[in-house]
Design an enzyme around this catalytic site. Structure first.
Site, PDB file in Angstrom:
ATOM      1  N   GLY A  12      45.258 -23.997   5.481  1.00 46.92           N
ATOM      2  CA  GLY A  12      44.929 -25.430   5.502  1.00 46.92           C
ATOM      3  C   GLY A  12      43.549 -25.705   4.908  1.00 46.92           C
ATOM      4  CB  SER A  13      41.628 -24.086   2.097  1.00 41.91           C
ATOM      5  OG  SER A  13      42.675 -24.114   1.159  1.00 41.91           O
ATOM      6  CG  ASN A  14      44.741 -27.879  -0.600  1.00 43.91           C
ATOM      7  OD1 ASN A  14      44.181 -28.659  -1.664  1.00 43.91           O
ATOM      8  ND2 ASN A  14      45.496 -27.116  -1.014  1.00 43.91           N
ATOM      9  CE  LYS A  92      60.246 -23.266   6.634  1.00 50.31           C
ATOM     10  NZ  LYS A  92      61.251 -22.119   6.338  1.00 50.31           N
ATOM     11  CG  ASN A 108      53.601 -31.264  -2.706  1.00 49.45           C
ATOM     12  OD1 ASN A 108      53.131 -30.446  -1.591  1.00 49.45           O
ATOM     13  ND2 ASN A 108      54.275 -30.675  -3.784  1.00 49.45           N
ATOM     14  CG  HIS A 110      53.289 -27.792  -7.977  1.00 48.32           C
ATOM     15  ND1 HIS A 110      54.014 -27.087  -6.856  1.00 48.32           N
ATOM     16  CD2 HIS A 110      53.327 -27.124  -8.938  1.00 48.32           C
ATOM     17  CE1 HIS A 110      54.554 -26.075  -7.703  1.00 48.32           C
ATOM     18  NE2 HIS A 110      54.066 -26.236  -8.816  1.00 48.32           N
ATOM     19  CG  ASP A 151      57.103 -28.778  -6.954  1.00 45.11           C
ATOM     20  OD1 ASP A 151      56.564 -29.140  -6.102  1.00 45.11           O
ATOM     21  OD2 ASP A 151      57.214 -27.507  -6.838  1.00 45.11           O
TER      22      ASP A 151
HETATM   23  C1  GRF Z   1      47.795 -24.358  -2.106  1.00 48.90           C
HETATM   24  O1  GRF Z   1      47.560 -23.694  -3.380  1.00 48.90           O
HETATM   25  C2  GRF Z   1      49.092 -25.676  -2.305  1.00 48.90           C
HETATM   26  O2  GRF Z   1      48.729 -26.114  -3.678  1.00 48.90           O
HETATM   27  C3  GRF Z   1      49.887 -24.817  -2.173  1.00 48.90           C
HETATM   28  O3  GRF Z   1      49.690 -24.097  -1.122  1.00 48.90           O
HETATM   29  C4  GRF Z   1      48.375 -23.646  -1.065  1.00 48.90           C
HETATM   30  C5  GRF Z   1      47.954 -24.266   0.179  1.00 48.90           C
HETATM   31  O4  GRF Z   1      46.675 -23.927   0.684  1.00 48.90           O
HETATM   32  N1  GRF Z   1      51.248 -25.547  -2.181  1.00 48.90           N
HETATM   33  P1  GRF Z   1      46.000 -24.236   1.964  1.00 48.90           P
HETATM   34  O5  GRF Z   1      46.896 -24.111   2.988  1.00 48.90           O
HETATM   35  O6  GRF Z   1      45.843 -25.880   1.805  1.00 48.90           O
HETATM   36  O7  GRF Z   1      44.743 -23.357   2.034  1.00 48.90           O
END
Ligand code: GRF
Length: 199
Positions: A12-14, A92, A108, A110, A151
């Site tokens: 969940g870092s994003n 998923k 999304n 990527h 994608d």
């Molecule tokens: C990120 O690299 C994202 O691009 C990919 O999975 C990773 C997710 O990381 N699809 P996080 O869970 O947001 O830390």
């Protein structure tokens, strides 16, 4: 106002980057109303709970088939008042019914420069391994709209970085992740401030 559900499968870092932007006041017009994960132990759910954001574990395995799963997902979105989805490390495929219900309202992130190094099997460290194996001079991150192919939808925002001569998949992944953490909130900020851009 974009009422956003964030979907993720892992740490969940994003999602944390989006929360930090919200807390810093740089995401006006965005409200996170739900976090959903297919993985009950995902860090993204813990982050949501720690921030008093509704967190839901929903997996296809809990349902007889994809249509029952999609119906439950839609119902969760309806209850939470969701009108926009962000896939932040969601591993998923999103059911077709969801894609059809939210046209140009799902994005999304990527970890590569689409249309290169995307598609089935191109996730996580596989992406960075492929970039290095191909001796690409550049990699980066792409935020794109989600359609029914992996994608594939049109690009919202993309940023490139050089691949360094001594990069390993792990070092490249960590530098691309930094780019992701800036790019995803920025894409959301642009979409929220141009309400017609995603209709
Ligand atoms: C990120 O690299 C994202 O691009 C990919 O999975 C990773 C997710 O990381 N699809 P996080 O869970 O947001 O830390």
């Amino acid at each position: 106002m974009l009422n956003v559900a964030v979907l993720g499968s892992g740490r969940g870092s994003n999602f944390q980057a989006i929360l930090s932007a919200l807390q810093a006041g740089t995401l006006p017009g965005v409200r996170i109303c739900l976090v959903l994960s297919n993985n009950s132990t995902a860090g993204i759910l813990e982050i949501a709970r720690a921030n008093d954001i509704p967190a839901l574990h929903l997996s296809q395995r809990q349902f007889a088939d994809e249509s029952a799963f999609a119906a439950a997902m839609l119902e969760a979105f309806r209850c939470a008042g969701v009108d926009f989805l962000v896939l932040a490390g969601y591993m998923k495929r999103v059911p077709a019914l969801i894609v059809q219900t939210f046209p140009r309202r799902i994005i999304n992130i990527h970890p590569a420069l689409l249309p290169h190094f995307g598609g089935a099997g191109m996730y996580g460290m596989h992406v960075h391994e492929a970039v290095i194996a191909a001796r690409s001079a550049f990699s980066g991150a792409t935020v794109h709209f989600v359609d029914e192919e992996y994608d594939h939808g049109s690009t919202v925002l993309q940023k490139e970085i050089p691949v360094l001569p001594d990069d390993t998949p792990a070092t490249l992944a960590s530098r691309v992740l930094e780019v992701e953490h800036a790019l995803l909130p920025e894409a959301l900020r642009r979409l929220a401030s141009a309400p017609d851009a995603h209709t």
